[in-house]
Every structure is written in structure tokens, then in C-alpha cells.
Design a protein around this motif. Sequence first.
Motif, mmCIF file in Angstrom:
data_model
loop_
_atom_site.group_PDB
_atom_site.id
_atom_site.type_symbol
_atom_site.label_atom_id
_atom_site.label_comp_id
_atom_site.label_asym_id
_atom_site.label_seq_id
_atom_site.Cartn_x
_atom_site.Cartn_y
_atom_site.Cartn_z
ATOM 1 N N MET A 25 -28.568 104.320 42.356
ATOM 2 C CA MET A 25 -29.723 103.769 43.072
ATOM 3 C C MET A 25 -30.017 104.627 44.302
ATOM 4 S SD MET A 25 -30.738 101.346 41.302
ATOM 5 C CE MET A 25 -30.075 102.254 39.908
ATOM 6 N N TYR A 26 -31.264 104.934 44.504
ATOM 7 C CA TYR A 26 -31.572 105.698 45.707
ATOM 8 C C TYR A 26 -32.789 105.106 46.405
ATOM 9 C CZ TYR A 26 -35.029 107.933 42.676
ATOM 10 O OH TYR A 26 -36.046 108.165 41.811
ATOM 11 N N PHE A 27 -32.910 105.466 47.673
ATOM 12 C CA PHE A 27 -34.006 104.963 48.492
ATOM 13 C C PHE A 27 -34.483 106.104 49.379
ATOM 14 C CE2 PHE A 27 -35.584 103.287 52.487
ATOM 15 C CZ PHE A 27 -36.477 102.302 52.083
ATOM 16 N N ILE A 28 -35.811 106.269 49.466
ATOM 17 C CA ILE A 28 -36.389 107.358 50.256
ATOM 18 C C ILE A 28 -37.484 106.797 51.153
ATOM 19 C CG2 ILE A 28 -37.906 109.389 50.048
ATOM 20 C CD1 ILE A 28 -36.247 109.865 47.348
ATOM 21 N N ARG A 29 -37.485 107.194 52.407
ATOM 22 C CA ARG A 29 -38.550 106.723 53.305
ATOM 23 C C ARG A 29 -38.967 107.843 54.261
ATOM 24 N NH1 ARG A 29 -36.109 102.751 55.972
ATOM 25 N NH2 ARG A 29 -36.341 103.326 58.154
ATOM 26 N N VAL A 30 -40.263 108.027 54.408
ATOM 27 C CA VAL A 30 -40.818 108.952 55.401
ATOM 28 C C VAL A 30 -41.543 108.068 56.405
ATOM 29 C CG1 VAL A 30 -42.443 110.841 55.784
ATOM 30 C CG2 VAL A 30 -41.087 110.769 53.684
ATOM 31 N N ASP A 31 -41.146 108.167 57.668
ATOM 32 C CA ASP A 31 -41.531 107.122 58.617
ATOM 33 C C ASP A 31 -41.910 107.693 59.980
ATOM 34 O OD1 ASP A 31 -41.803 104.680 59.871
ATOM 35 O OD2 ASP A 31 -39.966 103.861 58.997
ATOM 36 N N SER A 32 -42.989 107.194 60.555
ATOM 37 C CA SER A 32 -43.354 107.641 61.904
ATOM 38 C C SER A 32 -42.664 106.810 62.986
ATOM 39 C CB SER A 32 -44.877 107.581 62.091
ATOM 40 O OG SER A 32 -45.319 106.271 61.845
ATOM 41 N N GLU A 33 -41.965 105.749 62.568
ATOM 42 C CA GLU A 33 -41.223 104.912 63.521
ATOM 43 C C GLU A 33 -39.768 105.390 63.634
ATOM 44 O OE1 GLU A 33 -42.385 102.350 65.396
ATOM 45 O OE2 GLU A 33 -44.347 102.993 64.657
ATOM 46 N N PRO A 34 -39.158 105.268 64.803
ATOM 47 C CA PRO A 34 -37.735 105.612 64.921
ATOM 48 C C PRO A 34 -36.897 104.744 63.970
ATOM 49 C CG PRO A 34 -38.701 105.213 67.090
ATOM 50 C CD PRO A 34 -39.720 104.782 66.080
ATOM 51 N N PHE A 35 -35.738 105.276 63.546
ATOM 52 C CA PHE A 35 -34.861 104.492 62.672
ATOM 53 C C PHE A 35 -33.436 104.543 63.209
ATOM 54 C CE2 PHE A 35 -32.589 107.915 60.501
ATOM 55 C CZ PHE A 35 -33.449 108.993 60.645
ATOM 56 N N ASP A 36 -32.641 103.560 62.772
ATOM 57 C CA ASP A 36 -31.249 103.466 63.199
ATOM 58 C C ASP A 36 -30.366 103.928 62.042
ATOM 59 O OD1 ASP A 36 -28.695 102.784 63.850
ATOM 60 O OD2 ASP A 36 -29.093 100.631 64.113
ATOM 61 N N PRO A 37 -29.738 105.106 62.154
ATOM 62 C CA PRO A 37 -28.941 105.642 61.044
ATOM 63 C C PRO A 37 -27.817 104.700 60.627
ATOM 64 C CG PRO A 37 -29.261 107.317 62.738
ATOM 65 C CD PRO A 37 -29.749 106.026 63.310
ATOM 66 N N ASN A 38 -27.194 104.009 61.589
ATOM 67 C CA ASN A 38 -26.089 103.112 61.246
ATOM 68 C C ASN A 38 -26.566 101.965 60.362
ATOM 69 O OD1 ASN A 38 -24.241 104.618 62.744
ATOM 70 N ND2 ASN A 38 -24.869 103.574 64.626
ATOM 71 N N HIS A 39 -27.729 101.447 60.696
ATOM 72 C CA HIS A 39 -28.292 100.367 59.891
ATOM 73 C C HIS A 39 -28.602 100.855 58.473
ATOM 74 C CE1 HIS A 39 -30.463 96.803 58.811
ATOM 75 N NE2 HIS A 39 -31.588 97.460 58.636
ATOM 76 N N GLU A 40 -29.133 102.077 58.386
ATOM 77 C CA GLU A 40 -29.455 102.633 57.057
ATOM 78 C C GLU A 40 -28.183 102.789 56.219
ATOM 79 O OE1 GLU A 40 -32.515 103.068 56.011
ATOM 80 O OE2 GLU A 40 -33.513 102.741 57.941
ATOM 81 N N VAL A 41 -27.093 103.226 56.853
ATOM 82 C CA VAL A 41 -25.833 103.400 56.122
ATOM 83 C C VAL A 41 -25.299 102.035 55.665
ATOM 84 C CG1 VAL A 41 -23.412 104.113 56.316
ATOM 85 C CG2 VAL A 41 -25.233 105.598 57.193
ATOM 86 N N ASP A 42 -25.435 101.024 56.519
ATOM 87 C CA ASP A 42 -25.024 99.673 56.114
ATOM 88 C C ASP A 42 -25.791 99.213 54.884
ATOM 89 O OD1 ASP A 42 -23.193 99.448 58.111
ATOM 90 O OD2 ASP A 42 -24.474 98.271 59.460
ATOM 91 N N LEU A 43 -27.113 99.518 54.875
ATOM 92 C CA LEU A 43 -27.931 99.113 53.732
ATOM 93 C C LEU A 43 -27.487 99.844 52.464
ATOM 94 C CD1 LEU A 43 -31.465 99.054 55.419
ATOM 95 C CD2 LEU A 43 -30.127 97.084 54.657
#
Lengths: 156, 83
Positions: free
Chosen positions: A1-19
Amino acid sequence: MYFIRVDSEPFDPNHEVDLLRGEDPAIGAVVSFIGLMRDLNEGDRVDTMFLEHYPGMTENALEQIVKLAFERWQLQGCRVVHRVGELKPTDPIVLVAVASAHRKEAFQACEFIIDYLKTQAPFWKKEATENGERWVDARDSDDEAIRQWFQGDNEH
Amino acid sequence: MVQLRLFARFREELGVDSEQLESDDIRCVEDLLSRLRQRGGDWSRLLAEDQRIMMAVNQEMANPQTPLQAGDEIALFPPVTGG
């Protein structure tokens, strides 16, 4: 399973890893790469950076890169998030996080994806420095990095 | 007709984001590049044969030999610098 996002908003890498980890008990290893914006490049102080992209193609290119990684390694999951628009120093630019049963696959796939992204995904950086605006030039070392992954492919 | 799109430094220095071109004598990306070079000025400078140019056809990476047909979207851009 993979997920890809291109975003103009800041993101939290730790939260992404948790997901990415979720509750999947088959995951034994997660390797993540976080690319960050520096305040210095080519000897000049950089105040802000603008990341341009090619909407539509960018997402397709990232998906192709991730699919190649899934073909080469046994992976449980992958998450790629890339910022666009205006960034400031210390902002995460990109996250590549890969999950697998064992560490070797995750390490290799993570490095492969970021190496490939650097030369094949349509993003362009423009820096606002103390000496004005300038487009960032591509590095030959990035081309060399991706070439190494495909060395030997033509011999089979 | 084909749709030309330009990005980053190319878009900025040529002052063009996108344009439609007659495609009658354009069979591949190289045909399009040579037609654009004939415009002279910044076009021939930025798209000169010794310049590093990346290209995409219908949002897939392409090369000068990639064939083109009416309705295609061709993008020209400098080497990418993401990540």
C-alpha cells in the motif's frame, strides 16, 4: 500500500510515519528520509524558497517511482509527501517513508525513491537570497546516484 | 494543434506559460524543438542543442524521438530540482 501527496501546506513527518505504521503487525522496519530547507546554499543566506511543480504529472511521476520500488523490494507500505509553494528554512520539503518486514528492504527502497525523485519528478526550486532570486541548478551527483541503481540492468 | 507548456526558468525567461502550435509538420519532440529554435533570441539560446532540456509528452517523461500527434501536451523544462 502506498500513499502520495503534493501539498502547499506544511506537514508533520512524525505524523506521516505514524500513519504509515498504522496497526500493521507485519511491519518490522520503517526507514524515513526527511529533506529539510537549509538557510544557506552556495554561500548565500536563503530567506525563502519557492517550489514549482507540474500539477498532474508530479503525482504520476511519484506514483511510478514508488511502483518501481515495490517491484524491486518486498515492502509493506510507502508514504511520500512533498511540499510545493513557499517554504522557509527548517521546513520539511519531502518525506519518503518505507515500511517492510526487515530493515534492508526499507533502507534500500527509501534511498532508491529519493534518488529517483531528485532526477525524475517535476519540481523546481527557486531561492530568495540576500543577493536576489535564483533558480537552483541540478547537481551531477544526483544523476550519478540514480545511475548506480540501474547499473547492470542492461547486462541481463 | 499541440499544446506546449513551459516550466520554471524556461517559463520565466520566455514569458510563456503555455501556447497552442500548429502540428502539421511536427512528427516528434525534436521537430517541435527545432521549430521553436527558429524563433531566435531567448528561444534559440534556452533550447540550444548543448543545453540540458527535459521534456514530457502527455505528462510522461519523453525524449527528442518521442512521436507526437495532434492534441498532445508537450512540456519543456530545465533539469528538475525537487527533494
